[in-house]
Write a protein that holds these residues in place. Structure first.
Motif, PDB file in Angstrom:
ATOM      1  N   PHE A 339     151.026  62.213 137.406  1.00 28.18           N
ATOM      2  CA  PHE A 339     149.655  62.556 137.067  1.00 28.18           C
ATOM      3  C   PHE A 339     149.516  64.076 137.126  1.00 28.18           C
ATOM      4  CE2 PHE A 339     147.805  58.331 138.912  1.00 28.18           C
ATOM      5  CZ  PHE A 339     148.280  57.654 137.800  1.00 28.18           C
ATOM      6  N   THR A 340     148.831  64.633 136.139  1.00 31.78           N
ATOM      7  CA  THR A 340     148.599  66.079 136.142  1.00 31.78           C
ATOM      8  C   THR A 340     147.124  66.435 136.197  1.00 31.78           C
ATOM      9  OG1 THR A 340     148.664  66.120 133.709  1.00 31.78           O
ATOM     10  CG2 THR A 340     150.743  66.543 134.891  1.00 31.78           C
ATOM     11  N   ASN A 341     146.261  65.471 135.845  1.00 30.32           N
ATOM     12  CA  ASN A 341     144.818  65.720 135.906  1.00 30.32           C
ATOM     13  C   ASN A 341     144.078  64.396 136.059  1.00 30.32           C
ATOM     14  OD1 ASN A 341     144.552  64.589 133.197  1.00 30.32           O
ATOM     15  ND2 ASN A 341     145.402  66.540 132.467  1.00 30.32           N
ATOM     16  N   SER A 342     142.764  64.497 136.181  1.00 32.96           N
ATOM     17  CA  SER A 342     141.954  63.296 136.415  1.00 32.96           C
ATOM     18  C   SER A 342     141.994  62.350 135.227  1.00 32.96           C
ATOM     19  CB  SER A 342     140.509  63.691 136.719  1.00 32.96           C
ATOM     20  OG  SER A 342     139.948  64.413 135.631  1.00 32.96           O
ATOM     21  N   GLN A 343     142.225  62.884 134.027  1.00 36.69           N
ATOM     22  CA  GLN A 343     142.285  62.019 132.859  1.00 36.69           C
ATOM     23  C   GLN A 343     143.456  61.039 132.936  1.00 36.69           C
ATOM     24  OE1 GLN A 343     142.386  64.789 129.588  1.00 36.69           O
ATOM     25  NE2 GLN A 343     140.145  64.855 129.397  1.00 36.69           N
ATOM     26  N   ASP A 344     144.538  61.448 133.600  1.00 40.01           N
ATOM     27  CA  ASP A 344     145.682  60.547 133.759  1.00 40.01           C
ATOM     28  C   ASP A 344     145.301  59.355 134.638  1.00 40.01           C
ATOM     29  OD1 ASP A 344     147.300  62.152 132.204  1.00 40.01           O
ATOM     30  OD2 ASP A 344     148.062  63.291 133.913  1.00 40.01           O
ATOM     31  N   VAL A 345     144.478  59.596 135.664  1.00 34.64           N
ATOM     32  CA  VAL A 345     144.033  58.515 136.551  1.00 34.64           C
ATOM     33  C   VAL A 345     143.157  57.535 135.783  1.00 34.64           C
ATOM     34  CG1 VAL A 345     142.785  57.947 138.660  1.00 34.64           C
ATOM     35  CG2 VAL A 345     144.149  60.047 138.552  1.00 34.64           C
ATOM     36  N   ILE A 346     142.186  58.086 135.043  1.00 35.15           N
ATOM     37  CA  ILE A 346     141.308  57.225 134.247  1.00 35.15           C
ATOM     38  C   ILE A 346     142.112  56.493 133.179  1.00 35.15           C
ATOM     39  CG2 ILE A 346     139.309  57.177 132.728  1.00 35.15           C
ATOM     40  CD1 ILE A 346     138.723  57.840 135.677  1.00 35.15           C
ATOM     41  N   GLY A 347     143.108  57.167 132.611  1.00 32.54           N
ATOM     42  CA  GLY A 347     143.959  56.519 131.620  1.00 32.54           C
ATOM     43  C   GLY A 347     144.723  55.350 132.202  1.00 32.54           C
ATOM     44  N   ALA A 348     145.183  55.491 133.455  1.00 34.17           N
ATOM     45  CA  ALA A 348     145.899  54.395 134.107  1.00 34.17           C
ATOM     46  C   ALA A 348     144.978  53.199 134.322  1.00 34.17           C
ATOM     47  CB  ALA A 348     146.467  54.873 135.442  1.00 34.17           C
ATOM     48  N   MET A 349     143.732  53.468 134.719  1.00 36.52           N
ATOM     49  CA  MET A 349     142.768  52.387 134.914  1.00 36.52           C
ATOM     50  C   MET A 349     142.438  51.715 133.584  1.00 36.52           C
ATOM     51  SD  MET A 349     140.297  54.373 137.643  1.00 36.52           S
ATOM     52  CE  MET A 349     139.308  52.966 138.135  1.00 36.52           C
ATOM     53  N   THR A 350     142.300  52.534 132.530  1.00 34.98           N
ATOM     54  CA  THR A 350     141.998  51.985 131.206  1.00 34.98           C
ATOM     55  C   THR A 350     143.141  51.115 130.711  1.00 34.98           C
ATOM     56  OG1 THR A 350     140.683  53.954 130.689  1.00 34.98           O
ATOM     57  CG2 THR A 350     141.401  52.585 128.836  1.00 34.98           C
ATOM     58  N   LYS A 351     144.363  51.586 130.914  1.00 38.33           N
ATOM     59  CA  LYS A 351     145.531  50.831 130.475  1.00 38.33           C
ATOM     60  C   LYS A 351     145.615  49.480 131.176  1.00 38.33           C
ATOM     61  CE  LYS A 351     149.232  50.985 127.826  1.00 38.33           C
ATOM     62  NZ  LYS A 351     149.137  51.178 126.365  1.00 38.33           N
ATOM     63  N   SER A 352     145.282  49.461 132.458  1.00 35.97           N
ATOM     64  CA  SER A 352     145.334  48.197 133.194  1.00 35.97           C
ATOM     65  C   SER A 352     144.291  47.216 132.678  1.00 35.97           C
ATOM     66  CB  SER A 352     145.136  48.443 134.693  1.00 35.97           C
ATOM     67  OG  SER A 352     143.821  48.913 134.965  1.00 35.97           O
ATOM     68  N   MET A 353     143.135  47.731 132.243  1.00 37.32           N
ATOM     69  CA  MET A 353     142.096  46.862 131.690  1.00 37.32           C
ATOM     70  C   MET A 353     142.477  46.346 130.302  1.00 37.32           C
ATOM     71  SD  MET A 353     139.702  46.296 133.871  1.00 37.32           S
ATOM     72  CE  MET A 353     141.096  46.165 134.995  1.00 37.32           C
ATOM     73  N   GLU A 354     143.197  47.153 129.527  1.00 38.35           N
ATOM     74  CA  GLU A 354     143.652  46.692 128.211  1.00 38.35           C
ATOM     75  C   GLU A 354     144.528  45.451 128.355  1.00 38.35           C
ATOM     76  OE1 GLU A 354     145.656  49.923 126.374  1.00 38.35           O
ATOM     77  OE2 GLU A 354     143.830  51.099 126.004  1.00 38.35           O
ATOM     78  N   GLY A 355     145.327  45.418 129.393  1.00 40.94           N
ATOM     79  CA  GLY A 355     146.198  44.263 129.621  1.00 40.94           C
ATOM     80  C   GLY A 355     145.456  43.023 130.063  1.00 40.94           C
ATOM     81  N   MET A 356     144.174  43.184 130.461  1.00 41.64           N
ATOM     82  CA  MET A 356     143.389  42.048 130.935  1.00 41.64           C
ATOM     83  C   MET A 356     142.472  41.491 129.861  1.00 41.64           C
ATOM     84  SD  MET A 356     144.649  41.831 133.839  1.00 41.64           S
ATOM     85  CE  MET A 356     143.674  40.399 134.281  1.00 41.64           C
ATOM     86  N   ALA A 357     142.516  42.050 128.639  1.00 40.94           N
ATOM     87  CA  ALA A 357     141.596  41.617 127.586  1.00 40.94           C
ATOM     88  C   ALA A 357     141.760  40.122 127.274  1.00 40.94           C
ATOM     89  CB  ALA A 357     141.812  42.460 126.331  1.00 40.94           C
ATOM     90  N   TYR A 358     143.009  39.660 127.144  1.00 39.41           N
ATOM     91  CA  TYR A 358     143.257  38.259 126.817  1.00 39.41           C
ATOM     92  C   TYR A 358     142.780  37.352 127.952  1.00 39.41           C
ATOM     93  CZ  TYR A 358     145.849  34.029 125.555  1.00 39.41           C
ATOM     94  OH  TYR A 358     146.188  32.746 125.243  1.00 39.41           O
ATOM     95  N   TYR A 359     142.997  37.805 129.199  1.00 38.22           N
ATOM     96  CA  TYR A 359     142.549  36.994 130.336  1.00 38.22           C
ATOM     97  C   TYR A 359     141.028  36.850 130.320  1.00 38.22           C
ATOM     98  CZ  TYR A 359     141.330  35.581 135.045  1.00 38.22           C
ATOM     99  OH  TYR A 359     140.791  34.922 136.108  1.00 38.22           O
ATOM    100  N   MET A 360     140.315  37.894 129.948  1.00 36.79           N
ATOM    101  CA  MET A 360     138.856  37.827 129.926  1.00 36.79           C
ATOM    102  C   MET A 360     138.370  36.807 128.907  1.00 36.79           C
ATOM    103  SD  MET A 360     137.821  41.855 130.374  1.00 36.79           S
ATOM    104  CE  MET A 360     136.065  41.480 130.370  1.00 36.79           C
ATOM    105  N   VAL A 361     139.072  36.714 127.767  1.00 34.04           N
ATOM    106  CA  VAL A 361     138.704  35.707 126.767  1.00 34.04           C
ATOM    107  C   VAL A 361     138.909  34.304 127.339  1.00 34.04           C
ATOM    108  CG1 VAL A 361     139.263  34.747 124.499  1.00 34.04           C
ATOM    109  CG2 VAL A 361     139.223  37.229 124.834  1.00 34.04           C
TER     110      VAL A 361
END
Length: 523
Positions: A339-361
């Motif tokens: 990680f080099t900045n706060s955007q990397d942290v938010i990006g990691a959280m966003t990426k983890s949510m992308e993987g949960m899209a199918y589960y939410m359906v």
């Protein structure tokens, strides 16, 4: 970064034999079922139609708690359908596993993509003998019950990661962890919130016969602790000798960049891991002192107990998982340079949510089905009819205990909640067996065996679609049938061996738990 190898398998052909041919058939038929989301929608339609068909039928069964006749509710009536649609959003948002999974995965996603979990696994593999990997994983899965549903969102996916990193088939790791978390739900060395919850229902049922009956919340503790050894042994044997050999030839076609690498831990990664782990330890110490201090704000304000369901600590489990992973994940990410900045942290959280899209359906349709099934009273009717039928056979106490175990395992395929089932059938079985001379403590222990054993083969388990999703990260073609076939040997073995273990435990007269008895009146 080193390329991840396929799991080390001596031969690519699946072993042939009667058991494997049977499991292949189960997998084939199960995978012919539609997508889980479509299946839950189909089951919702079936419940609506059945509620209409049986709403005009009078049943003799009465609710064991209220004494009122059980009548099936017609969900296709205008009033019920309007209420269903009006509460649809609340039903989805109130679906318990959804919040647990999403909040926990936000923290876990940061810890995973910062490299913290990956380094932790590689360091663990350095100190854990390969032959003990399976039992250690199942042990961790069993202990995870203490943190409510943490095992489903942490231990089960890590089971796949750990096995893959060790050069073994990741689906075998998921199976072992699932068997420990869910199949061994009533086995634990550490007391958990489920103990006083079930004890409360058992005590209320016992007081129908003996108004002065009092039971200890840990009345099954010795038995559940000993059962942990059984579950670990059964899970170890089946994973290594049945499940993993059967997975030979099942190629991994998941996204390679999402799988753990086997490269060496660099000095910088090691330093980052130790600093991140130090922050986790400090956080756990702060939690410990906050929980054990006098007049702790985390304890039940009335009783002062930490394990009470009214204690704030019990409601903080998922947020604590979030904090205890996201903070070390951030520390590890910045110290390691991932990680080099706060955007990397938010990006990691966003990426983890992308993987949960199918589960939410899937979760949406699962929530709708469970809501309708509960409102229709069909689950209540099924539970009470089954319990009354077994009681009407007037079998001996020991045979009735075993019969109850298998009945509960069957009902569990339709009514997943351990507390909901016990609330329905404990007023039938506990008084009946007390009149035969058997204690409520023993009846509760038998119930817990049946409730745990079939958790891992029912697609109606709220977390079942999530486990399918974990498997699909490695083998995209994994379906409901694949997971059921993989877990069926665990269910059958646990049902038979755990029932026999209870009978042996009972025969030897080993204490079930604190202030527990085998007979009524106590003797």
């Amino acid at each position: 970064m080193a390329e991840n190898p396929q799991p080390d398998r001596e031969q690519m052909e699946k072993p042939r034999g009667l058991l494997n041919r049977m499991l292949d058939k189960v997998e084939y038929v199960g995978n012919k079922l539609p997508d889980p989301a479509v299946m839950f929608f189909g089951l919702l339609l079936i419940v609506w139609v059945m509620s209409w068909l049986f709403s005009g039928v009078s049943f003799d069964e009465r609710h064991p708690l209220t004494g009122e006749a059980i009548n099936v509710t017609n969900l296709l009536s205008g009033t019920e359908m309007a209420a269903f649609l009006a509460t649809m959003v609340d039903t989805f948002m109130g679906f318990a596993p959804l919040g647990v999974v999403l909040v926990a995965m936000l923290g876990v996603g940061v810890a995973e993509r910062s490299g913290y979990i990956n380094v932790a696994i590689k360091l663990m593999l350095n100190v854990t003998p390969k032959m003990l990997l399976t039992p250690v994983l199942i042990l961790v899965a069993i202990v995870s019950h203490t943190a409510v549903d943490a095992g489903y969102v942490l231990v089960i996916p890590l089971g796949g990661v750990i096995f893959y990193a060790a050069g073994r088939h990741p689906l075998a790791g998921i199976a072992a962890a699932f068997a420990g978390v869910s199949g061994g739900f009533s086995a634990n060395f550490v007391p958990s919130a489920i103990d006083p919850l079930l004890q409360g229902f058992t005590q209320s049922a016992a007081q129908l016969i003996d108004a002065d009956m009092q039971l200890n919340p840990l009345n099954n503790y010795f038995f559940t602790a000993a059962s942990s050894i059984l579950v670990i042994g059964v899970g170890w044997f089946l994973t290594d000798k049945v499940v993993e050999p059967r997975l030979r030839g099942t190629e991994l076609d998941g996204e390679q960049e999402q799988m753990p690498a086997l490269d060496d831990v660099t000095p910088r990664d090691r330093t980052a891991f130790y600093l991140a782990s130090l922050t986790m330890v400090i956080g756990l110490l702060l939690l410990y002192f906050s929980a054990t201090m006098e007049n702790s704000p985390l304890a039940d304000p009335v009783t002062g107990e930490l394990a009470s369901f009214a204690a704030p600590l019990m409601g903080m489990i998922v947020p604590l998982i979030f904090l205890l992973f996201i903070i070390p994940g951030i520390v590890h990410g910045f110290v390691s340079g991932n990680f080099t900045n706060s955007q990397d942290v938010i990006g990691a959280m966003t990426k983890s949510m992308e993987g949960m899209a199918y589960y939410m359906v899937m979760a949406f349709f699962c929530a709708m089905f469970i809501k309708a099934f509960g409102d229709s009273q069909l689950g209540t009717l099924l539970s009470v009819k089954g319990a009354n039928f077994l009681a009407s056979l007037e079998l001996s106490g020991g045979v009735t205990m075993v019969g109850m175990i298998f009945l509960v395992a069957f009902i569990n395929l339709f009514v997943g909640s351990a507390s909901a089932k016990w609330a329905l059938i404990s007023p039938i079985f506990v008084p009946m067996l007390m009149q035969l001379g058997y204690s409520p403590d023993l009846t509760q222990a038998a119930y817990r065996v049946g409730d745990s054993s079939s958790n891992i083969i029912t697609p109606l388990l709220p977390y079942f679609p999530l486990v399918v999703l974990y498997c699909q990260r490695y083998v995209k073609g994994t379906g409901i049938g694949s997971l059921v076939a993989m877990m069926l040997p665990f269910t059958v073995s646990l049902l038979v061996l755990w029932s026999a273990f209870l009978i042996l435990y009972w025969t030897l007269g080993i204490p079930l738990g604190f202030q527990a008895n085998y007979t009524y009146p106590a003797g």
